[in-house]
Design a protein around this motif. Structure first.
Motif, PDB file in Angstrom:
ATOM      1  N   GLY A  31      -4.210   5.853   6.981  1.00  0.00           N
ATOM      2  CA  GLY A  31      -4.080   4.780   7.957  1.00  0.00           C
ATOM      3  C   GLY A  31      -3.833   3.452   7.278  1.00  0.00           C
ATOM      4  N   PRO A  32      -3.306   2.466   8.006  1.00  0.00           N
ATOM      5  CA  PRO A  32      -3.015   1.166   7.385  1.00  0.00           C
ATOM      6  C   PRO A  32      -4.249   0.418   6.921  1.00  0.00           C
ATOM      7  N   ASP A  33      -5.435   0.795   7.452  1.00  0.00           N
ATOM      8  CA  ASP A  33      -6.663   0.117   7.059  1.00  0.00           C
ATOM      9  C   ASP A  33      -7.401   0.846   5.949  1.00  0.00           C
ATOM     10  N   ASP A  34      -6.783   1.841   5.333  1.00  0.00           N
ATOM     11  CA  ASP A  34      -7.416   2.582   4.248  1.00  0.00           C
ATOM     12  C   ASP A  34      -7.717   1.631   3.088  1.00  0.00           C
ATOM     13  N   PRO A  35      -8.957   1.604   2.596  1.00  0.00           N
ATOM     14  CA  PRO A  35      -9.288   0.681   1.491  1.00  0.00           C
ATOM     15  C   PRO A  35      -8.435   0.920   0.253  1.00  0.00           C
ATOM     16  N   ARG A  36      -8.068   2.167   0.012  1.00  0.00           N
ATOM     17  CA  ARG A  36      -7.230   2.448  -1.155  1.00  0.00           C
ATOM     18  C   ARG A  36      -5.869   1.778  -1.017  1.00  0.00           C
ATOM     19  N   ARG A  37      -5.323   1.787   0.180  1.00  0.00           N
ATOM     20  CA  ARG A  37      -4.042   1.122   0.421  1.00  0.00           C
ATOM     21  C   ARG A  37      -4.178  -0.380   0.214  1.00  0.00           C
ATOM     22  N   ALA A  38      -5.270  -0.955   0.714  1.00  0.00           N
ATOM     23  CA  ALA A  38      -5.461  -2.395   0.592  1.00  0.00           C
ATOM     24  C   ALA A  38      -5.482  -2.823  -0.869  1.00  0.00           C
ATOM     25  N   VAL A  39      -6.239  -2.096  -1.688  1.00  0.00           N
ATOM     26  CA  VAL A  39      -6.349  -2.453  -3.102  1.00  0.00           C
ATOM     27  C   VAL A  39      -4.996  -2.331  -3.795  1.00  0.00           C
ATOM     28  N   ALA A  40      -4.288  -1.231  -3.529  1.00  0.00           N
ATOM     29  CA  ALA A  40      -2.999  -1.011  -4.188  1.00  0.00           C
ATOM     30  C   ALA A  40      -1.970  -2.053  -3.776  1.00  0.00           C
ATOM     31  N   VAL A  41      -1.971  -2.425  -2.499  1.00  0.00           N
ATOM     32  CA  VAL A  41      -0.979  -3.391  -2.023  1.00  0.00           C
ATOM     33  C   VAL A  41      -1.256  -4.779  -2.583  1.00  0.00           C
ATOM     34  N   VAL A  42      -2.534  -5.157  -2.708  1.00  0.00           N
ATOM     35  CA  VAL A  42      -2.857  -6.452  -3.314  1.00  0.00           C
ATOM     36  C   VAL A  42      -2.326  -6.502  -4.748  1.00  0.00           C
ATOM     37  N   ALA A  43      -2.587  -5.448  -5.516  1.00  0.00           N
ATOM     38  CA  ALA A  43      -2.105  -5.415  -6.896  1.00  0.00           C
ATOM     39  C   ALA A  43      -0.582  -5.424  -6.940  1.00  0.00           C
ATOM     40  N   TRP A  44       0.055  -4.716  -6.003  1.00  0.00           N
ATOM     41  CA  TRP A  44       1.520  -4.675  -5.967  1.00  0.00           C
ATOM     42  C   TRP A  44       2.098  -6.055  -5.685  1.00  0.00           C
ATOM     43  N   LEU A  45       1.490  -6.792  -4.771  1.00  0.00           N
ATOM     44  CA  LEU A  45       1.964  -8.143  -4.475  1.00  0.00           C
ATOM     45  C   LEU A  45       1.889  -9.036  -5.706  1.00  0.00           C
ATOM     46  N   LEU A  46       0.813  -8.921  -6.461  1.00  0.00           N
ATOM     47  CA  LEU A  46       0.665  -9.751  -7.651  1.00  0.00           C
ATOM     48  C   LEU A  46       1.632  -9.319  -8.754  1.00  0.00           C
ATOM     49  N   GLU A  47       1.899  -8.014  -8.846  1.00  0.00           N
ATOM     50  CA  GLU A  47       2.890  -7.555  -9.817  1.00  0.00           C
ATOM     51  C   GLU A  47       4.273  -8.077  -9.451  1.00  0.00           C
ATOM     52  N   ARG A  99     -11.304  -8.935  -0.382  1.00  0.00           N
ATOM     53  CA  ARG A  99     -12.671  -8.706  -0.866  1.00  0.00           C
ATOM     54  C   ARG A  99     -12.791  -7.329  -1.521  1.00  0.00           C
ATOM     55  N   GLN A 100     -12.146  -6.332  -0.906  1.00  0.00           N
ATOM     56  CA  GLN A 100     -12.191  -4.985  -1.462  1.00  0.00           C
ATOM     57  C   GLN A 100     -11.520  -4.943  -2.833  1.00  0.00           C
ATOM     58  N   ALA A 101     -10.356  -5.585  -2.964  1.00  0.00           N
ATOM     59  CA  ALA A 101      -9.632  -5.575  -4.238  1.00  0.00           C
ATOM     60  C   ALA A 101     -10.432  -6.269  -5.332  1.00  0.00           C
ATOM     61  N   VAL A 102     -11.099  -7.353  -4.987  1.00  0.00           N
ATOM     62  CA  VAL A 102     -11.897  -8.076  -5.978  1.00  0.00           C
ATOM     63  C   VAL A 102     -13.122  -7.270  -6.376  1.00  0.00           C
ATOM     64  N   GLY A 109       1.196 -12.205   2.476  1.00  0.00           N
ATOM     65  CA  GLY A 109       1.922 -11.008   2.083  1.00  0.00           C
ATOM     66  C   GLY A 109       1.292  -9.747   2.640  1.00  0.00           C
ATOM     67  N   LEU A 110      -0.030  -9.688   2.669  1.00  0.00           N
ATOM     68  CA  LEU A 110      -0.720  -8.524   3.233  1.00  0.00           C
ATOM     69  C   LEU A 110      -0.435  -8.392   4.725  1.00  0.00           C
ATOM     70  N   ALA A 111      -0.425  -9.518   5.419  1.00  0.00           N
ATOM     71  CA  ALA A 111      -0.150  -9.471   6.860  1.00  0.00           C
ATOM     72  C   ALA A 111       1.255  -8.930   7.122  1.00  0.00           C
ATOM     73  N   LYS A 112       2.233  -9.305   6.281  1.00  0.00           N
ATOM     74  CA  LYS A 112       3.588  -8.803   6.461  1.00  0.00           C
ATOM     75  C   LYS A 112       3.683  -7.300   6.222  1.00  0.00           C
ATOM     76  N   LEU A 113       2.748  -6.772   5.446  1.00  0.00           N
ATOM     77  CA  LEU A 113       2.745  -5.346   5.149  1.00  0.00           C
ATOM     78  C   LEU A 113       1.793  -4.575   6.054  1.00  0.00           C
ATOM     79  N   SER A 114       1.448  -5.184   7.193  1.00  0.00           N
ATOM     80  CA  SER A 114       0.665  -4.522   8.242  1.00  0.00           C
ATOM     81  C   SER A 114      -0.740  -4.150   7.792  1.00  0.00           C
ATOM     82  N   VAL A 115      -1.324  -4.928   6.902  1.00  0.00           N
ATOM     83  CA  VAL A 115      -2.735  -4.731   6.562  1.00  0.00           C
ATOM     84  C   VAL A 115      -3.556  -5.383   7.670  1.00  0.00           C
ATOM     85  N   PRO A 116      -4.407  -4.618   8.396  1.00  0.00           N
ATOM     86  CA  PRO A 116      -5.084  -5.162   9.588  1.00  0.00           C
ATOM     87  C   PRO A 116      -5.977  -6.361   9.302  1.00  0.00           C
ATOM     88  N   ASP A 117      -6.710  -6.326   8.181  1.00  0.00           N
ATOM     89  CA  ASP A 117      -7.659  -7.397   7.872  1.00  0.00           C
ATOM     90  C   ASP A 117      -7.409  -7.880   6.447  1.00  0.00           C
TER      91      ASP A 117
END
Length: 742
Positions: free
Chosen positions: A243-259, A291-294, A277-285
């Protein structure tokens, strides 16, 4: 500039306008629509670092695309005692990171900063402190690999290779067969192309298959993979659990944006840009995703200390702040920006700042007689020198004066092209770091140097600069020289600009102007003026065109006929420069048309024929132009700036491109007797003052401008300043040297 050229080259053998753009052939790997950085949407192809508000669209700066992303690794057929340039550079980088990690571990406690923050900033700071204190997971993320022993180069500088010898290009080390097979199986289950197997194994290591099964979004660590690709892969593996709210997706997308931001030069981003950037990639929160990525240690959080209120300030301001706080406002949020970054760039910036401060503090001031630059270097450990091509004579004279004093001196430049222009005493930064040339290292891994002069300093990315400064012994003097008006490095960071802005050392501005009409034109561009210059010898020629097809047609005419006939510069000494790789007049279309005219052939050796001009990328951000000599069972044989190389056939597709036309980022740090700058109508949005300044300055004797952008060119020169890169080096350096003064 001069009036438009009225010269009409012969038409008999020219390709018809519009046909050249269709002749470009794509060699896109299976499963990837465009090579990273080569597609029309790659922001890096359009100039300097871009807008951080749209990090999802960020593309790599020129010089890091496709071939640039796939630098060589290690040649398994070389002798055991012979360490390749790429291996030595990787080993030095690993050891640098290990040293930084050790210094971090020795710190007694985190800095108590940001106590007055509130809202998201406070939450992020609390999360990173939780990681530091051990109450949250993340320590495994910061564990550095065991550092490889740094090879010691012999003290004598290695001589050039014999003319008959061809140095094999280092090949990429492959994972164990069982690892590759396991990764291939997981990719097949998820519907991902098999061609990604080697990259996934290299990125994730021995346990790549199991890691990918547990977290399918780790596929984003492979260059070129987009979030939508990783989402589809995850759905195939996880099914209903995805799902789009999966914590694993959130962490990976944050790192991808910074890369992705790092590919545009940023070493960090403000948290607001990452949330957008997260909002554009349909991350719900987005806030929860950060916070999860940090908390998992995927990213680091930084913020400057809140400035203490001045005692002399009006007490009403403090009362207003207290009132705002009682009302629930966040008065400090705008004053204390919160930055997010990846550890590799954070550690590199901290190491570089520490190293520069160390050089400043450990040099004993001496009185050297001579010009201003010589006197400044005698009295200081770090000196900056600014100026154009002609100004390089001053650091060269400094090197000679230092050698006469008995000092051990090295002069390093960005490219082999720069070595050719400067002379036998120069070497490239990459060769110095790898030990392929230069003074060698002592038992502690430091260069045997008393003075290092680095020209083309604007092309230094933060990781290369950190490795370079880490390798200098205490008491060594460092001179960083270059033209601050050119495009910045292809990698992350803004080293030369940050040190200039910090004003922590002497800055010597050269008064030696670049000569001739080209020098006059480029000098005006540097201050925002596009002047018409007198060019009695046709040093500068403007060729107006109506569309991209005509631009390609006229470019081929100029390179093949007009410039050799009218200017006397042969075709092989003329370089074409354009805004990007894609488009109807990008490097691919121009190279296809130029090959058709200058060296037609079937491209039977991986798309290349003997006599083809190529752009070879030995490492990300560094381009070497050369010519295909031949091909055999070992691979493609090249001659690049007088050096013979063999590129294994499995590396040809990723490491080489045709090189009659380059982007301005690729051409930075190099010059040719003649340059043709192509500006088709669709290039207007990619222009900036730095781009025009860089491109127009690549010709030594002649500059032709294929002009189809109308008023966009003078507008770019007067207004089109590039976006600043978000970096931390300047404040770090200021804080270290301010503390030393106190």
């Amino acid at each position: 500039m001069t009036e438009p050229s009225r010269e009409t080259p012969p038409e008999a053998t020219e390709p018809a306008p519009g046909e050249a753009g269709e002749a470009a052939t794509e060699r896109t790997p299976e499963g990837v629509a465009e090579r990273p950085g080569e597609g029309p949407a790659a922001a890096g192809e359009a100039g300097e670092a871009g807008d951080t508000s749209s990090v999802t669209d960020a593309g790599p700066a020129d010089g890091t695309s496709a071939a640039d992303d796939a630098g060589p690794k290690a040649d398994g057929e070389t002798k055991a005692a012979e360490v390749s340039e790429a291996q030595a550079e990787l080993a030095a980088q690993r050891e640098l990171r290990a040293r930084i990690e050790q210094r971090k571990a020795e710190k007694e406690a985190p800095v108590d900063a940001g106590g007055k923050l509130s809202g998201t900033a406070a939450d992020l700071l609390a999360a990173v402190r939780a990681v530091e204190s051990g109450t949250k997971p993340g320590t495994a993320f910061f564990e550095a690999p065991e550092p490889a022993p740094r090879p010691l180069a012999p003290t004598p500088t290695p001589g050039p290779a014999p003319a008959s010898a061809a140095r094999p290009v280092a090949q990429e080390q492959t994972a164990a067969p069982e690892t590759l097979e396991a990764v291939r199986e997981v990719l097949a289950r998820g519907g991902a192309p098999e061609s990604l197997t080697g990259q996934v194994a290299a990125a994730l290591g021995e346990g790549a298959a199991e890691a990918l099964r547990e977290d399918p979004w780790l596929l984003l660590s492979v260059p070129g993979v987009q979030p939508e690709h990783a989402d589809g892969f995850a759905r195939a593996l996880l099914g209903a659990e995805c799902g789009p709210d999966d914590p694993r997706r959130a962490v990976a997308v944050v790192a991808w944006l910074l890369e992705r931001a790092a590919l545009k030069g940023h070493t960090a981003l403000e948290d607001s840009a990452v949330r957008a950037g997260l909002a554009k990639l349909s991350v719900p929160d987005p806030d929860e995703a950060l916070r999860q990525a940090v908390s998992e240690g995927a990213v680091l959080v930084f913020q400057d200390e809140e400035p203490a209120p001045e005692e002399a300030e009006d007490e009403g301001a403090e009362t207003a702040a207290e009132t705002a706080a009682e009302a629930g406002a966040e008065p400090d949020a705008a004053d204390v920006p919160v930055l997010l970054g990846l550890d590799r760039y954070a550690l590199a910036e901290e190491s570089l700042a520490d190293g520069l401060a160390r050089l400043v503090k450990t040099v004993s001031a001496e009185v050297w007689e001579g010009p201003e630059l010589v006197r400044a270097v005698g009295a200081h450990g770090l000196v900056l020198h600014t100026g154009g091509e002609a100004a390089r004579s001053e650091p060269v004279a400094l090197a000679e004066a230092a050698r006469e004093r008995g000092l051990r001196v090295a002069v390093a430049v960005h490219s082999e092209n720069g070595v050719r222009r400067l002379g036998a005493e120069a070497l490239t930064v990459a060769a110095l770091l790898s030990g392929a040339a230069g003074p060698g290292r002592d038992t502690e891994g430091a260069f045997a140097l008393d003075l290092l002069i680095v020209l083309d300093a604007p092309q230094l990315d933060v990781e290369s600069a950190a490795m370079l400064v880490e390798s200098l012994p205490d008491g060594c003097r460092l001179v960083l020289g270059g033209d601050p008006g050119v495009l910045g490095s292809a990698g992350a960071g803004r080293v030369f600009g940050d040190v200039l802005a910090a004003r922590v050392c002497p800055q010597i501005a050269s008064r030696v102007p670049d000569p001739g009409p080209i020098g006059e034109l480029v000098s005006g561009i540097g201050i925002g003026e596009l002047n018409q210059v007198e060019a009695p010898g046709k040093e500068v020629v403007i060729v107006p065109v109506r569309d991209a097809g005509e631009a390609v047609h006229r470019t081929v005419q100029l390179v093949a006929d007009s410039i050799p006939r009218a200017i006397g510069v042969p075709t092989e000494q003329t370089q074409v420069i354009t805004v990007g790789h894609g488009g109807s007049a990008g490097t691919r279309a121009l190279n296809a048309a130029l090959k058709q005219r200058l060296n037609p052939g079937p491209g039977r050796f991986g798309g290349f024929d003997p006599g083809d001009r190529v752009a070879y990328v030995p490492a990300p951000g560094r381009t070497v132009t050369g010519t295909v000599v031949s091909a055999d069972a070992e691979g493609l044989r090249l001659e690049c700036e007088g050096e013979k190389l063999v590129v294994p056939k499995e590396r040809v597709e990723s490491a080489l491109r045709h090189g009659w036309a380059l982007s301005a980022h690729q051409a930075a740090g190099m010059r040719w007797p003649a340059a043709v700058v192509v500006l088709p109508g669709d290039a207007a949005q990619g222009l900036s003052r730095a781009w025009v300044y860089t491109a127009f300055g690549r010709g030594e004797r002649h500059l032709s401008v294929v002009h189809g952008v109308d008023q966009a060119l003078p507008r770019a020169v007067s207004e089109g300043m590039p976006q600043d890169r978000t970096t931390r080096l300047g404040p770090l350096l200021e804080a270290l040297l301010a503390a030393a003064e106190d």
